[in-house]
Every structure is written in C-alpha cells, then in structure tokens.
Design a protein around this motif. Structure first.
Motif, short mmCIF file in Angstrom:
data_model
loop_
_atom_site.label_atom_id
_atom_site.label_comp_id
_atom_site.label_asym_id
_atom_site.label_seq_id
_atom_site.Cartn_x
_atom_site.Cartn_y
_atom_site.Cartn_z
N GLU A 93 22.68 17.85 53.17
CA GLU A 93 21.96 16.44 53.45
C GLU A 93 20.72 16.27 54.42
N PHE A 94 21.08 17.24 55.36
CA PHE A 94 20.02 17.56 56.65
C PHE A 94 18.79 17.81 56.13
N ILE A 141 16.48 15.08 59.48
CA ILE A 141 17.41 14.29 60.59
C ILE A 141 16.74 13.41 61.40
N PRO A 142 17.66 12.49 61.89
CA PRO A 142 16.93 11.59 62.93
C PRO A 142 17.17 12.34 64.28
N VAL A 143 16.00 12.05 65.18
CA VAL A 143 16.03 12.51 66.41
C VAL A 143 15.68 11.55 67.40
N MET A 152 14.63 23.04 59.54
CA MET A 152 15.22 21.67 59.23
C MET A 152 14.25 20.48 59.37
N PRO A 153 13.97 19.70 58.08
CA PRO A 153 12.97 18.42 58.31
C PRO A 153 13.49 17.54 59.14
N PRO A 159 11.54 15.58 52.94
CA PRO A 159 10.80 16.31 53.92
C PRO A 159 9.32 16.57 53.34
N GLY A 160 8.33 16.99 53.97
CA GLY A 160 6.95 16.60 53.73
C GLY A 160 6.50 18.07 53.06
#
Length: 202
Positions: free
Chosen positions: A36-37, A42-44, A164-165, A178-179
């Motif tokens: 899923e990541f 992911i949030p940062v 990892m986006p 992801p872009g």
C-alpha cells in the motif's frame, strides 16, 4: 558495524592512539514494506533537527530517537520523518534520502546529508531516462525562492525501501501520488535490481 577497536576501560576516552578496528556483521531477515505504501504513498512529518556529521553513517541515533519520540507524542501516522535544518532548510529523512519533482525535473535538497547508495543509482537512472536532476536549497519558509509547497511530487529512497512515493508532508499534500516521474523511476529501478541480481547470483 566498524569500530575503532578495543580499549581499556579507563574512561579517558583516548581517540588518538591507533588500534585494531573491529568489524561486526549482523544478519536478519528482510521484512517487506506494505504494498500500500508504494501504491498510495506515505505520509511524512517534519522535525526541526539535523544529524551530527550527516555525511557519515554512524550509530549516533539521538536525532532519530528524538524525532520518533515527537512522532509518538503527536500521534502522527507518518511513516518517515523529514529533518529540517538551519534556517528552515530541508535535509534528509531519519533513514532515507528525499527527492522532489517540479515540472518533470528532479530536485534533491542542497544540504549536508548522507549520500545513500540508492541515491547514486537513482541519479544514474534519471540521467539515462533524460530526466534532469538538480541540487537546490528547499525551504519550509513561505517566502523562500523554493519551498515544499511548490513541488509536484515527492519520493524517498533507501536500501530496504527502494523508491517509495510520499503522499504528504505535514499539511502539504501532493496532487498525484505516485507521480509520473516517480512511477517511471520505480520501474527503472526495479529493472536495475533485477538485472543486478541476475548478474551476481551465478
């Protein structure tokens, strides 16, 4: 882990006398990150601190410990923490390098950071794909020439994560995660790893 060698327990902290270095190698299973990541990002969260001697990978983990304590205290769901250095300058993660994409161009923070092995590979892959890579000062200050809010994409890299986006940094959300550039580099990186394993597994 490489140490400078054994010394007498006299608490004199003699770091001048030459000694025979000690090498410790620890092996543990590589646990995969949740799929899923990679699919949603992911949030940062950010943390105002810089690592001491950031260019060197040491066992001095105080900044990482303090950053993770702040994450727990704030009940944040962040999966990585971005260190913010002097004058609001963006640096690196607790265990990763950060990359940003603006108008199809990759921007790496111009700061003292650990030069990760994956970072070197990503630079080469980007160059082969015709993607321009720049090192520039990125700030969290609103009036700075280049800020986090100006970026279109963000991703991180490390040996265990690969590429990892990142979906958000604090309250800043990236439009597509992801872009396009992140997805392209992820595909190129996977191919690179596959080729490397094939060549060295004989």
């Amino acid at each position: 882990t490489l140490t400078r060698g054994e010394a007498k327990r006299n608490l004199q902290y003699d770091f001048i006398t030459p000694r025979t270095p000690t090498i410790c190698i620890m092996v543990s299973p590589l646990l995969p990150w949740p799929q899923e990541f990679y699919e949603k990002g992911i949030p940062v969260m950010t943390f105002r601190r810089e690592r001491e001697f950031p260019e060197v990978k040491t066992i001095s983990m105080l900044p990482q410990v303090l950053a993770n304590l702040a994450r727990k205290k704030s009940h944040s769901k962040a999966q990585e923490i971005l260190f913010i250095g002097n004058e609001g300058r963006v640096t690196e993660g607790t265990a990763s390098n950060f990359y940003f994409v603006k108008k199809g161009k990759i921007i790496i923070p111009d700061a003292r950071v650990l030069a990760g092995t994956t970072l070197a590979i990503v630079k080469k892959l980007a160059k082969k794909a015709g993607i321009r890579v720049e090192s520039r000062i990125i700030s969290v200050k609103k009036n700075a020439p280049l800020t986090l809010r100006m970026m279109d994409e963000c991703f991180i890299t490390s040996v265990t994560r690969g590429i990892m986006p990142v979906s958000s940094i604090d309250s800043i959300r990236f439009r597509v995660t992801p872009g396009v550039v992140t997805l392209l580099l992820t595909r190129l990186f996977k191919d690179h790893v596959k080729d490397y394993v094939a060549k060295h597994s004989a």
